[in-house]
Design a protein around this motif. Structure first.
Motif, PDB file in Angstrom:
ATOM      1  N   HIS A  93       5.235  35.064 -48.952  1.00 39.45           N
ATOM      2  CA  HIS A  93       5.670  33.513 -48.449  1.00 39.45           C
ATOM      3  C   HIS A  93       5.255  32.637 -49.715  1.00 39.45           C
ATOM      4  O   HIS A  93       5.075  31.382 -49.116  1.00 39.45           O
ATOM      5  CB  HIS A  93       4.442  32.929 -47.160  1.00 39.45           C
ATOM      6  CG  HIS A  93       4.911  34.119 -46.037  1.00 39.45           C
ATOM      7  ND1 HIS A  93       6.114  33.664 -45.291  1.00 39.45           N
ATOM      8  CD2 HIS A  93       4.346  34.951 -45.476  1.00 39.45           C
ATOM      9  CE1 HIS A  93       6.120  34.735 -44.314  1.00 39.45           C
ATOM     10  NE2 HIS A  93       4.982  35.440 -44.364  1.00 39.45           N
ATOM     11  N   ASP A  94       5.336  32.964 -50.713  1.00 42.62           N
ATOM     12  CA  ASP A  94       5.212  31.866 -51.993  1.00 42.62           C
ATOM     13  C   ASP A  94       6.276  30.945 -52.135  1.00 42.62           C
ATOM     14  O   ASP A  94       5.998  29.667 -52.211  1.00 42.62           O
ATOM     15  CB  ASP A  94       4.929  32.734 -53.157  1.00 42.62           C
ATOM     16  CG  ASP A  94       5.825  33.652 -53.662  1.00 42.62           C
ATOM     17  OD1 ASP A  94       6.415  34.354 -52.566  1.00 42.62           O
ATOM     18  OD2 ASP A  94       6.324  33.878 -54.591  1.00 42.62           O
TER      19      ASP A  94
ATOM     20  N   LEU B 271      -4.056  26.847 -58.352  1.00 38.81           N
ATOM     21  CA  LEU B 271      -5.072  27.777 -58.652  1.00 38.81           C
ATOM     22  C   LEU B 271      -4.314  29.312 -58.842  1.00 38.81           C
ATOM     23  O   LEU B 271      -4.619  30.060 -59.604  1.00 38.81           O
ATOM     24  CB  LEU B 271      -6.130  27.915 -57.813  1.00 38.81           C
ATOM     25  CG  LEU B 271      -7.285  26.966 -57.944  1.00 38.81           C
ATOM     26  CD1 LEU B 271      -8.461  27.323 -57.244  1.00 38.81           C
ATOM     27  CD2 LEU B 271      -7.924  26.878 -59.327  1.00 38.81           C
ATOM     28  N   ALA B 272      -3.462  29.526 -57.973  1.00 38.71           N
ATOM     29  CA  ALA B 272      -2.619  30.746 -57.794  1.00 38.71           C
ATOM     30  C   ALA B 272      -1.716  30.846 -59.026  1.00 38.71           C
ATOM     31  O   ALA B 272      -1.725  31.764 -59.635  1.00 38.71           O
ATOM     32  CB  ALA B 272      -1.832  30.873 -56.701  1.00 38.71           C
ATOM     33  N   VAL B 273      -1.072  29.912 -59.360  1.00 36.53           N
ATOM     34  CA  VAL B 273      -0.285  29.700 -60.623  1.00 36.53           C
ATOM     35  C   VAL B 273      -0.987  29.923 -61.792  1.00 36.53           C
ATOM     36  O   VAL B 273      -0.693  30.619 -62.678  1.00 36.53           O
ATOM     37  CB  VAL B 273       0.336  28.309 -60.906  1.00 36.53           C
ATOM     38  CG1 VAL B 273       1.211  28.202 -62.107  1.00 36.53           C
ATOM     39  CG2 VAL B 273       1.416  28.098 -59.517  1.00 36.53           C
ATOM     40  N   ILE B 274      -2.129  29.132 -61.932  1.00 36.15           N
ATOM     41  CA  ILE B 274      -2.977  29.390 -63.272  1.00 36.15           C
ATOM     42  C   ILE B 274      -3.536  30.880 -63.247  1.00 36.15           C
ATOM     43  O   ILE B 274      -3.567  31.151 -64.502  1.00 36.15           O
ATOM     44  CB  ILE B 274      -4.246  28.553 -63.248  1.00 36.15           C
ATOM     45  CG1 ILE B 274      -3.696  26.965 -63.260  1.00 36.15           C
ATOM     46  CG2 ILE B 274      -5.297  28.571 -64.063  1.00 36.15           C
ATOM     47  CD1 ILE B 274      -4.778  25.835 -62.875  1.00 36.15           C
ATOM     48  N   VAL B 275      -4.142  31.509 -62.136  1.00 39.71           N
ATOM     49  CA  VAL B 275      -4.494  32.907 -62.411  1.00 39.71           C
ATOM     50  C   VAL B 275      -3.161  33.833 -62.659  1.00 39.71           C
ATOM     51  O   VAL B 275      -3.448  34.839 -63.338  1.00 39.71           O
ATOM     52  CB  VAL B 275      -5.547  33.276 -61.391  1.00 39.71           C
ATOM     53  CG1 VAL B 275      -6.710  32.366 -61.249  1.00 39.71           C
ATOM     54  CG2 VAL B 275      -4.684  33.135 -59.979  1.00 39.71           C
ATOM     55  N   LEU B 276      -2.185  33.646 -62.088  1.00 39.43           N
ATOM     56  CA  LEU B 276      -1.016  34.511 -62.592  1.00 39.43           C
ATOM     57  C   LEU B 276      -0.729  34.146 -63.862  1.00 39.43           C
ATOM     58  O   LEU B 276      -0.189  35.342 -64.447  1.00 39.43           O
ATOM     59  CB  LEU B 276      -0.041  34.050 -61.414  1.00 39.43           C
ATOM     60  CG  LEU B 276       1.260  35.263 -61.257  1.00 39.43           C
ATOM     61  CD1 LEU B 276       0.469  36.642 -60.489  1.00 39.43           C
ATOM     62  CD2 LEU B 276       2.111  34.764 -60.280  1.00 39.43           C
TER      63      LEU B 276
ATOM     64  N   GLU C 252      -2.731  36.009 -55.335  1.00 38.71           N
ATOM     65  CA  GLU C 252      -1.886  36.788 -53.892  1.00 38.71           C
ATOM     66  C   GLU C 252      -2.991  36.030 -52.732  1.00 38.71           C
ATOM     67  O   GLU C 252      -2.528  35.537 -52.037  1.00 38.71           O
ATOM     68  CB  GLU C 252      -1.854  38.167 -53.776  1.00 38.71           C
ATOM     69  CG  GLU C 252      -1.635  38.902 -52.376  1.00 38.71           C
ATOM     70  CD  GLU C 252      -1.662  40.241 -52.280  1.00 38.71           C
ATOM     71  OE1 GLU C 252      -1.344  40.726 -50.952  1.00 38.71           O
ATOM     72  OE2 GLU C 252      -1.606  40.876 -53.203  1.00 38.71           O
ATOM     73  N   TRP C 253      -4.311  36.237 -52.844  1.00 41.14           N
ATOM     74  CA  TRP C 253      -5.124  35.789 -51.808  1.00 41.14           C
ATOM     75  C   TRP C 253      -5.043  34.423 -51.783  1.00 41.14           C
ATOM     76  O   TRP C 253      -4.899  33.734 -50.478  1.00 41.14           O
ATOM     77  CB  TRP C 253      -6.581  36.093 -52.372  1.00 41.14           C
ATOM     78  CG  TRP C 253      -7.551  35.621 -51.291  1.00 41.14           C
ATOM     79  CD1 TRP C 253      -8.015  36.418 -50.214  1.00 41.14           C
ATOM     80  CD2 TRP C 253      -8.058  34.418 -51.167  1.00 41.14           C
ATOM     81  NE1 TRP C 253      -8.990  35.572 -49.267  1.00 41.14           N
ATOM     82  CE2 TRP C 253      -9.091  34.398 -49.813  1.00 41.14           C
ATOM     83  CE3 TRP C 253      -7.993  33.102 -51.835  1.00 41.14           C
ATOM     84  CZ2 TRP C 253      -9.736  33.355 -49.662  1.00 41.14           C
ATOM     85  CZ3 TRP C 253      -9.077  32.166 -51.341  1.00 41.14           C
ATOM     86  CH2 TRP C 253      -9.841  32.219 -50.476  1.00 41.14           C
ATOM     87  N   LEU C 254      -4.935  33.453 -52.853  1.00 44.19           N
ATOM     88  CA  LEU C 254      -4.506  31.946 -52.849  1.00 44.19           C
ATOM     89  C   LEU C 254      -3.402  31.577 -51.927  1.00 44.19           C
ATOM     90  O   LEU C 254      -3.215  30.570 -51.337  1.00 44.19           O
ATOM     91  CB  LEU C 254      -4.825  31.568 -54.144  1.00 44.19           C
ATOM     92  CG  LEU C 254      -6.116  31.595 -54.725  1.00 44.19           C
ATOM     93  CD1 LEU C 254      -6.120  31.448 -56.271  1.00 44.19           C
ATOM     94  CD2 LEU C 254      -6.954  30.283 -54.230  1.00 44.19           C
ATOM     95  N   ILE C 255      -2.225  32.381 -52.351  1.00 42.37           N
ATOM     96  CA  ILE C 255      -1.103  31.979 -51.816  1.00 42.37           C
ATOM     97  C   ILE C 255      -1.231  32.334 -50.373  1.00 42.37           C
ATOM     98  O   ILE C 255      -0.695  31.576 -49.323  1.00 42.37           O
ATOM     99  CB  ILE C 255       0.047  32.824 -52.432  1.00 42.37           C
ATOM    100  CG1 ILE C 255       0.327  32.490 -53.789  1.00 42.37           C
ATOM    101  CG2 ILE C 255       1.292  32.634 -51.504  1.00 42.37           C
ATOM    102  CD1 ILE C 255       1.057  30.934 -54.010  1.00 42.37           C
ATOM    103  N   ARG C 256      -1.663  33.513 -49.929  1.00 42.01           N
ATOM    104  CA  ARG C 256      -1.722  33.710 -48.364  1.00 42.01           C
ATOM    105  C   ARG C 256      -2.696  32.481 -47.685  1.00 42.01           C
ATOM    106  O   ARG C 256      -2.353  32.150 -46.635  1.00 42.01           O
ATOM    107  CB  ARG C 256      -2.302  35.291 -48.261  1.00 42.01           C
ATOM    108  CG  ARG C 256      -1.333  36.162 -48.795  1.00 42.01           C
ATOM    109  CD  ARG C 256      -1.891  37.637 -48.084  1.00 42.01           C
ATOM    110  NE  ARG C 256      -0.850  38.585 -48.897  1.00 42.01           N
ATOM    111  CZ  ARG C 256       0.349  38.843 -48.251  1.00 42.01           C
ATOM    112  NH1 ARG C 256       0.755  38.031 -47.217  1.00 42.01           N
ATOM    113  NH2 ARG C 256       0.883  39.780 -48.917  1.00 42.01           N
TER     114      ARG C 256
END
Length: 369
Positions: free
Chosen positions: A200-201, A321-326, A350-354
């Motif tokens: 669901h990103d 944060l999801a973008v940065i870690v990815l 993945e956890w952050l996006i969910r």
């Protein structure tokens, strides 16, 4: 200035002390013949070192190794920001010297003063363990420092020109969405992320775009304001002695900072490791709850902020944060860094996006405010 847990330099990230000594000669106090360096192990972005020149101590910051995104990790910009911010916000460290010659370290870098204090991560430091009121004091100091940051007069300090505040929120969504898609494309055949219809990103991006608010105000925005970017007086957990990591600072909507801070504050896991966030312990352990955090910020700043109205900014915080870690994981997967701390970051993204998607669903289910 920075974290007290320095250690020997990681393999491949050593500093060439001879070249560094020559570049610094005559530019700052201290016995450069006795120059030594250790590395601060925390953080996933810029590399940070403790330098000792006799009795003098400094902190050196430089960009990470390997290719970096255009415009990112701009040490000259960060140095000049601190030149302007330090006089009007003393928790910002004083910059000492900027070296832009890439022949020294392969990239520009700067030195700043070292400050000493306690950095609080996943548990209370020993210095605060006997203070039953420390969780509340730390929490309130975190909110109050954020409020003080947003109270800086950007025009009087000559800081308005460091960003483009008009349309800031729209550009935030567009910019971070583009970075996410580029990082995802680099990993498309790796199997490290579920497909978009499962994760669901793209739904998160579409929701952010459809609900982007106008800026609530124009202030300094730190862009990485969190508990472990503060240093506290070991004798007084209500006193902040330094605010660190100014690399992403700009001018924009202060609630973007608040949303990211709340993202960190309420997160049971932090990107890159499975350790409990200290703020997630909540009021039952003496820390400010999310609701109390928001209420104190609203009272201190005079802004109208409610737990529901700030949700868009929290969703953006999770997404950023999801973008940065990815992005960091993509560099790791491509072999541009071999730091083992980066191996679990796809799972953290993945956890952050969910979590962002679940907050959207909860908000939509709550009906109109």
């Amino acid at each position: 200035m920075t974290r007290p847990d320095s250690a020997p330099m990681r393999p491949g990230e050593e500093l060439p002390l001879d070249r560094l000594r020559e570049a610094l000669r005559g530019r700052l106090p201290g016995d450069l013949e006795a120059l030594s360096a250790e590395q601060f192990p925390g953080g996933f972005s810029n590399l940070t070192y403790l330098l000792r020149a006799g009795e003098q101590e400094y902190v050196l910051r430089r960009a990470p190794l390997g290719p970096v995104a255009k415009g990112a990790h701009d040490m000259a910009r960060e140095y000049h920001l601190l030149e302007r911010i330090h006089p009007v916000l003393p928790v910002a460290p004083r910059p000492e010297v900027l070296i832009e010659d890439p022949e020294v370290l392969g990239t520009p870098f700067y030195l700043m003063e070292r400050r000493r204090g306690e950095v609080v991560r996943s548990s209370l430091p020993a210095a605060f363990a006997a203070n039953a009121d420390a969780p509340r004091q730390l929490s309130e100091a975190l909110v109050d420092t954020l409020s003080d940051l947003h109270a800086v007069d950007i025009d009087a300090a000559g800081l308005r020109a460091i960003g483009r505040p008009e349309g800031f929120n729209t550009r935030q969504v567009q910019g971070w969405a583009g970075r996410w898609r580029r990082a995802r494309e680099l990993l498309q055949d790796s199997g490290d992320l579920p497909p978009p219809h499962d994760l669901h990103d793209e739904d998160v991006i579409a929701w952010l775009e459809a609900h982007t608010p106008a800026e609530s105000a124009h202030t300094l925005v730190h862009n990485d304001f969190k508990l472990d970017n503060l240093m506290f007086d070991p004798a007084d957990p209500s006193r902040v002695v330094a605010l660190l990591d100014w690399e992403m600072t700009t001018v924009g909507d202060p609630l973007v900072d608040l949303g990211l801070t709340l993202t960190y504050w309420t997160m049971p896991e932090q990107p890159g490791g499975a350790s409990n966030r200290i703020g997630a312990a909540g009021a039952d352990q003496g820390y400010l709850s999310r609701e109390a955090f928001i209420a104190r910020y609203a009272q201190r700043t005079g802004r109208t902020v409610t737990p529901q109205s700030v949700t868009w900014y929290e969703v953006l915080g999770h997404f950023k944060l999801a973008v940065i870690v990815l992005q960091i994981f993509a560099r790791y997967r491509a072999g541009q860094t071999n730091d083992p701390r980066f191996a679990p970051l796809a799972g953290q993204a993945e956890w952050l996006i969910r979590e962002a998607w679940s907050r959207i669903q909860a908000l939509e289910g709550a009906g109109p405010s």
